[in-house]
Write a protein that holds these residues in place. Structure first.
Motif, PDB file in Angstrom:
ATOM      1  N   ALA A 164       0.829  -1.204   0.000  1.00  0.00           N
ATOM      2  CA  ALA A 164       0.000   0.000   0.000  1.00  0.00           C
ATOM      3  C   ALA A 164       0.866   1.258   0.000  1.00  0.00           C
ATOM      4  O   ALA A 164       0.559   2.233  -0.696  1.00  0.00           O
ATOM      5  CB  ALA A 164      -0.937  -0.012   1.212  1.00  0.00           C
ATOM      6  N   ASP A 165       1.959   1.243   0.788  1.00  0.00           N
ATOM      7  CA  ASP A 165       2.891   2.379   0.794  1.00  0.00           C
ATOM      8  C   ASP A 165       3.414   2.642  -0.611  1.00  0.00           C
ATOM      9  O   ASP A 165       3.410   3.778  -1.099  1.00  0.00           O
ATOM     10  CB  ASP A 165       4.087   2.091   1.707  1.00  0.00           C
ATOM     11  CG  ASP A 165       3.744   2.056   3.181  1.00  0.00           C
ATOM     12  OD1 ASP A 165       2.750   2.707   3.576  1.00  0.00           O
ATOM     13  OD2 ASP A 165       4.454   1.368   3.933  1.00  0.00           O
ATOM     14  N   LEU A 166       3.891   1.569  -1.244  1.00  0.00           N
ATOM     15  CA  LEU A 166       4.574   1.692  -2.530  1.00  0.00           C
ATOM     16  C   LEU A 166       3.623   2.036  -3.660  1.00  0.00           C
ATOM     17  O   LEU A 166       4.036   2.620  -4.668  1.00  0.00           O
ATOM     18  CB  LEU A 166       5.313   0.385  -2.836  1.00  0.00           C
ATOM     19  CG  LEU A 166       6.458   0.058  -1.872  1.00  0.00           C
ATOM     20  CD1 LEU A 166       6.822  -1.412  -1.945  1.00  0.00           C
ATOM     21  CD2 LEU A 166       7.675   0.930  -2.181  1.00  0.00           C
ATOM     22  N   GLU A 167       2.354   1.684  -3.508  1.00  0.00           N
ATOM     23  CA  GLU A 167       1.380   2.013  -4.546  1.00  0.00           C
ATOM     24  C   GLU A 167       0.867   3.444  -4.426  1.00  0.00           C
ATOM     25  O   GLU A 167       0.354   4.000  -5.400  1.00  0.00           O
ATOM     26  CB  GLU A 167       0.204   1.029  -4.490  1.00  0.00           C
ATOM     27  CG  GLU A 167       0.576  -0.370  -4.963  1.00  0.00           C
ATOM     28  CD  GLU A 167      -0.540  -1.375  -4.772  1.00  0.00           C
ATOM     29  OE1 GLU A 167      -1.557  -1.008  -4.130  1.00  0.00           O
ATOM     30  OE2 GLU A 167      -0.386  -2.516  -5.234  1.00  0.00           O
ATOM     31  N   SER A 168       1.025   4.038  -3.255  1.00  0.00           N
ATOM     32  CA  SER A 168       0.445   5.359  -3.035  1.00  0.00           C
ATOM     33  C   SER A 168       1.459   6.492  -3.061  1.00  0.00           C
ATOM     34  O   SER A 168       1.077   7.663  -3.149  1.00  0.00           O
ATOM     35  CB  SER A 168      -0.297   5.394  -1.692  1.00  0.00           C
ATOM     36  OG  SER A 168       0.615   5.181  -0.617  1.00  0.00           O
ATOM     37  N   ASP A 169       2.763   6.164  -3.005  1.00  0.00           N
ATOM     38  CA  ASP A 169       3.757   7.234  -2.888  1.00  0.00           C
ATOM     39  C   ASP A 169       5.045   6.837  -3.595  1.00  0.00           C
ATOM     40  O   ASP A 169       5.276   5.662  -3.886  1.00  0.00           O
ATOM     41  CB  ASP A 169       4.045   7.511  -1.404  1.00  0.00           C
ATOM     42  CG  ASP A 169       4.433   8.959  -1.156  1.00  0.00           C
ATOM     43  OD1 ASP A 169       4.789   9.658  -2.128  1.00  0.00           O
ATOM     44  OD2 ASP A 169       4.377   9.390   0.011  1.00  0.00           O
ATOM     45  N   GLY A 170       5.893   7.835  -3.851  1.00  0.00           N
ATOM     46  CA  GLY A 170       7.202   7.581  -4.427  1.00  0.00           C
ATOM     47  C   GLY A 170       8.157   7.024  -3.393  1.00  0.00           C
ATOM     48  O   GLY A 170       8.023   7.280  -2.186  1.00  0.00           O
ATOM     49  N   LEU A 171       9.144   6.258  -3.843  1.00  0.00           N
ATOM     50  CA  LEU A 171      10.071   5.613  -2.922  1.00  0.00           C
ATOM     51  C   LEU A 171      10.835   6.628  -2.075  1.00  0.00           C
ATOM     52  O   LEU A 171      10.997   6.441  -0.869  1.00  0.00           O
ATOM     53  CB  LEU A 171      11.051   4.734  -3.705  1.00  0.00           C
ATOM     54  CG  LEU A 171      12.065   3.960  -2.867  1.00  0.00           C
ATOM     55  CD1 LEU A 171      11.354   3.008  -1.902  1.00  0.00           C
ATOM     56  CD2 LEU A 171      13.017   3.181  -3.765  1.00  0.00           C
ATOM     57  N   TYR A 172      11.300   7.711  -2.683  1.00  0.00           N
ATOM     58  CA  TYR A 172      12.084   8.673  -1.911  1.00  0.00           C
ATOM     59  C   TYR A 172      11.243   9.374  -0.850  1.00  0.00           C
ATOM     60  O   TYR A 172      11.737   9.677   0.239  1.00  0.00           O
ATOM     61  CB  TYR A 172      12.749   9.687  -2.850  1.00  0.00           C
ATOM     62  CG  TYR A 172      14.026   9.159  -3.463  1.00  0.00           C
ATOM     63  CD1 TYR A 172      14.352   7.805  -3.387  1.00  0.00           C
ATOM     64  CD2 TYR A 172      14.924   9.998  -4.105  1.00  0.00           C
ATOM     65  CE1 TYR A 172      15.505   7.310  -3.932  1.00  0.00           C
ATOM     66  CE2 TYR A 172      16.096   9.508  -4.658  1.00  0.00           C
ATOM     67  CZ  TYR A 172      16.385   8.168  -4.568  1.00  0.00           C
ATOM     68  OH  TYR A 172      17.551   7.684  -5.108  1.00  0.00           O
ATOM     69  N   ASN A 173       9.963   9.621  -1.141  1.00  0.00           N
ATOM     70  CA  ASN A 173       9.097  10.172  -0.099  1.00  0.00           C
ATOM     71  C   ASN A 173       8.950   9.203   1.064  1.00  0.00           C
ATOM     72  O   ASN A 173       8.914   9.610   2.230  1.00  0.00           O
ATOM     73  CB  ASN A 173       7.713  10.495  -0.678  1.00  0.00           C
ATOM     74  CG  ASN A 173       7.704  11.768  -1.491  1.00  0.00           C
ATOM     75  OD1 ASN A 173       8.578  12.619  -1.345  1.00  0.00           O
ATOM     76  ND2 ASN A 173       6.707  11.912  -2.349  1.00  0.00           N
TER      77      ASN A 173
END
Length: 246
Positions: A164-173
């Motif tokens: 869910a993290d990776l689908e909703s935001d960029g990796l560096y964020n």
């Protein structure tokens, strides 16, 4: 319906005929007379209509294909490409680049493995070879168009990352949220043929090339925080690099 572009060719000009044609085609795409997805007149028709040789027209069209402005697809013909995403020489994520360009980034997580043992990646992250790394592989879309396959290896401290993290935001964020900030990176840019799996995921033809980029990113103390191995559709993506005199 194939639009017929109005072109003026000056045979007395010192500017090569193919360049006159390619410049006017580029201008038509830039100012919106030719829109993304529009079918483009085939080279035989264009050559006959303008009184130019087929090699001249072919060279002009090839220039725009190389620039990512036109796309050749078997069975479909030549069409105007979707807007090309340009990555500047800054340490940003593709997610942020797409959002900044108004391209509606979307992510499909292909793999999330918090116990990946990978000796080359461990070497890049400067940890022992047997260290369980966090391996993430994502398919990144610009709107509905598949654009890139992003493979990243991270130190074990990021094992709490979720799909869910990776689908909703960029990796560096996501790294910033965990008090880790990449500040410098070494990148290697190249090109190669796509594998069968990559072609299927990215919706590519057999002859289309991939742009590649490997990256080692470090925090302010010089600690490695990410190792990435990415590939991009060359017809939809470009790197912008500014160079300076020494």
């Amino acid at each position: 319906m194939v639009a017929q572009l109005e072109v003026t060719i000056d045979r007395n000009s010192p500017v090569p005929l193919y360049h006159q044609l390619s410049e006017q085609m580029t201008a038509a795409i830039s100012d919106g007379r030719l829109r993304p997805g529009d079918p483009f007149e085939n080279e035989l028709s264009l050559a006959e209509r303008l009184g130019l040789s087929r090699p001249t027209v072919r060279r002009a069209i090839s220039e725009l294909v190389v620039q990512g402005l036109l796309v050749r697809r078997r069975g479909i013909g030549t069409t105007v490409a979707n807007s090309v995403v340009h990555r500047r020489d800054e340490l940003t994520s593709l997610h942020d680049d797409l959002a900044r360009a108004g391209r509606s980034p979307r992510t499909e997580v292909l793999t999330l493995d918090a116990n990946c043992v990978d000796e080359p990646a461990a070497g890049a992250l400067q940890v022992p070879p047997e260290t369980p790394l966090v391996f993430v592989e994502r398919l990144r879309f610009a709107g509905d168009e598949p654009l890139a396959i992003l493979a990243n290896w991270l130190p074990p401290q990021f094992a709490d990352l979720t799909r869910a993290d990776l689908e909703s935001d960029g990796l560096y964020n996501l790294l910033h949220q965990r008090s880790v900030r990449p500040v410098v990176a070494h990148q290697t840019i190249g090109a190669r043929s796509a594998t069968g799996r990559e072609r299927r995921l990215l919706g590519m033809g057999t002859s289309q090339p991939l742009l590649t980029m490997s990256r080692h990113a470090y925090d302010a103390d010089g600690r490695p925080v990410e190792f990435g191995d990415h590939c991009y559709r060359a017809d939809l993506y470009a790197f912008d690099i500014t160079v300076h005199e020494r």
